[in-house]
Write a protein that holds these residues in place. Structure first.
Motif, PDB file in Angstrom:
ATOM      1  N   GLN A  75     -27.441  32.076  38.255  1.00 39.60           N
ATOM      2  CA  GLN A  75     -27.406  32.372  36.829  1.00 39.60           C
ATOM      3  C   GLN A  75     -26.002  32.838  36.453  1.00 39.60           C
ATOM      4  OE1 GLN A  75     -30.298  35.279  35.793  1.00 39.60           O
ATOM      5  NE2 GLN A  75     -29.935  35.125  33.620  1.00 39.60           N
ATOM      6  N   ASP A  76     -25.441  32.231  35.424  1.00 41.18           N
ATOM      7  CA  ASP A  76     -24.084  32.574  35.027  1.00 41.18           C
ATOM      8  C   ASP A  76     -24.029  33.697  33.999  1.00 41.18           C
ATOM      9  OD1 ASP A  76     -23.018  30.692  36.714  1.00 41.18           O
ATOM     10  OD2 ASP A  76     -22.963  29.127  35.181  1.00 41.18           O
ATOM     11  N   ASP A  77     -24.940  33.684  33.063  1.00 44.97           N
ATOM     12  CA  ASP A  77     -24.903  34.646  31.964  1.00 44.97           C
ATOM     13  C   ASP A  77     -26.026  35.655  32.133  1.00 44.97           C
ATOM     14  OD1 ASP A  77     -24.221  35.907  29.628  1.00 44.97           O
ATOM     15  OD2 ASP A  77     -25.331  34.509  28.357  1.00 44.97           O
ATOM     16  N   LEU A  78     -25.679  36.897  32.401  1.00 48.30           N
ATOM     17  CA  LEU A  78     -26.692  37.942  32.570  1.00 48.30           C
ATOM     18  C   LEU A  78     -26.884  38.780  31.319  1.00 48.30           C
ATOM     19  CD1 LEU A  78     -25.948  39.266  36.145  1.00 48.30           C
ATOM     20  CD2 LEU A  78     -27.778  37.773  35.397  1.00 48.30           C
ATOM     21  N   LYS A  79     -25.990  38.653  30.350  1.00 48.51           N
ATOM     22  CA  LYS A  79     -26.102  39.468  29.146  1.00 48.51           C
ATOM     23  C   LYS A  79     -26.996  38.741  28.151  1.00 48.51           C
ATOM     24  CE  LYS A  79     -23.441  41.865  25.673  1.00 48.51           C
ATOM     25  NZ  LYS A  79     -22.135  42.081  25.088  1.00 48.51           N
ATOM     26  N   ILE A  80     -28.158  39.316  27.892  1.00 49.78           N
ATOM     27  CA  ILE A  80     -29.089  38.740  26.926  1.00 49.78           C
ATOM     28  C   ILE A  80     -29.016  39.597  25.670  1.00 49.78           C
ATOM     29  CG2 ILE A  80     -31.498  38.205  26.456  1.00 49.78           C
ATOM     30  CD1 ILE A  80     -31.885  37.931  29.472  1.00 49.78           C
ATOM     31  N   SER A  81     -28.696  38.968  24.573  1.00 49.44           N
ATOM     32  CA  SER A  81     -28.573  39.742  23.344  1.00 49.44           C
ATOM     33  C   SER A  81     -29.919  39.806  22.631  1.00 49.44           C
ATOM     34  CB  SER A  81     -27.515  39.120  22.432  1.00 49.44           C
ATOM     35  OG  SER A  81     -27.934  37.833  22.040  1.00 49.44           O
ATOM     36  N   PHE A  82     -30.124  40.858  21.894  1.00 49.22           N
ATOM     37  CA  PHE A  82     -31.376  41.082  21.179  1.00 49.22           C
ATOM     38  C   PHE A  82     -31.506  40.135  19.991  1.00 49.22           C
ATOM     39  CE2 PHE A  82     -34.321  43.699  18.578  1.00 49.22           C
ATOM     40  CZ  PHE A  82     -35.333  43.808  19.521  1.00 49.22           C
ATOM     41  N   GLU A  83     -30.388  39.587  19.515  1.00 49.38           N
ATOM     42  CA  GLU A  83     -30.439  38.681  18.373  1.00 49.38           C
ATOM     43  C   GLU A  83     -30.980  37.302  18.751  1.00 49.38           C
ATOM     44  OE1 GLU A  83     -27.371  40.273  19.084  1.00 49.38           O
ATOM     45  OE2 GLU A  83     -27.852  41.918  17.732  1.00 49.38           O
ATOM     46  N   ASN A  84     -30.939  36.937  20.022  1.00 52.84           N
ATOM     47  CA  ASN A  84     -31.417  35.625  20.444  1.00 52.84           C
ATOM     48  C   ASN A  84     -32.938  35.542  20.501  1.00 52.84           C
ATOM     49  OD1 ASN A  84     -28.818  34.802  20.666  1.00 52.84           O
ATOM     50  ND2 ASN A  84     -28.705  35.025  22.870  1.00 52.84           N
ATOM     51  N   PHE A  85     -33.615  36.679  20.429  1.00 53.77           N
ATOM     52  CA  PHE A  85     -35.071  36.679  20.449  1.00 53.77           C
ATOM     53  C   PHE A  85     -35.607  36.233  19.098  1.00 53.77           C
ATOM     54  CE2 PHE A  85     -34.799  40.303  23.662  1.00 53.77           C
ATOM     55  CZ  PHE A  85     -34.919  39.432  24.724  1.00 53.77           C
ATOM     56  N   SER A  86     -36.741  35.554  19.114  1.00 51.67           N
ATOM     57  CA  SER A  86     -37.380  35.204  17.848  1.00 51.67           C
ATOM     58  C   SER A  86     -38.072  36.452  17.295  1.00 51.67           C
ATOM     59  CB  SER A  86     -38.394  34.083  18.069  1.00 51.67           C
ATOM     60  OG  SER A  86     -39.472  34.549  18.841  1.00 51.67           O
ATOM     61  N   LEU A  87     -38.528  36.353  16.083  1.00 52.47           N
ATOM     62  CA  LEU A  87     -39.177  37.498  15.447  1.00 52.47           C
ATOM     63  C   LEU A  87     -40.439  37.894  16.196  1.00 52.47           C
ATOM     64  CD1 LEU A  87     -39.216  39.510  13.112  1.00 52.47           C
ATOM     65  CD2 LEU A  87     -40.522  37.838  11.808  1.00 52.47           C
TER      66      LEU A  87
END
Length: 128
Positions: free
Chosen positions: A68-80
């Protein structure tokens, strides 16, 4: 005991993150249908048979598992819906550990109604 369990769990989670971010390459040397050598991260050694012939009995296989290259998951990428679920899950999880204060019973200061007749004796119904 709790502190030791916490340290073991933290170490296991760190190893899990490390294993999921590293790319794994497995190289196999197969000679006459049998696996002769397996190697991680490097080239597998050959069996010493001559591989320069037109039709060789040996074969090399390798496959790579990408990490896995990207470990930072942003809260904005989640759906409602995912955000609502996450917030409600965290809220209910924290409510599990709240100390319940003993609620006063509103009827503790009242006396029971006066007994005019003893219904059990009149009907002759007794619990045995």
């Amino acid at each position: 005991m709790k502190q030791v369990f916490h340290q073991i769990l933290s170490s296991l989670m760190a190893l899990l993150v490390l294993a999921s971010t590293v790319s794994w390459t497995v190289d196999k040397h197969i000679c006459m249908g049998r696996v002769m050598d397996i190697s991680l991260f490097a080239h597998a050694d050959d069996c010493g048979m001559d591989m320069n012939m037109e039709k060789s009995c040996c074969d090399d296989e390798s496959f790579t598992v990408q990490g896995q290259d990207d470990l930072k998951i942003s809260f904005e990428n989640f759906s409602l819906d995912q955000q609502v679920f996450l917030v409600s899950f965290v809220q209910t999880y924290f409510q599990l550990f709240e100390i319940d204060s003993k609620e006063p019973t509103p009827f503790s200061e009242y006396n029971p109604p006066p007994l005019i007749r003893d219904i059990q004796v009149l009907d002759q119904t007794f619990l045995i």
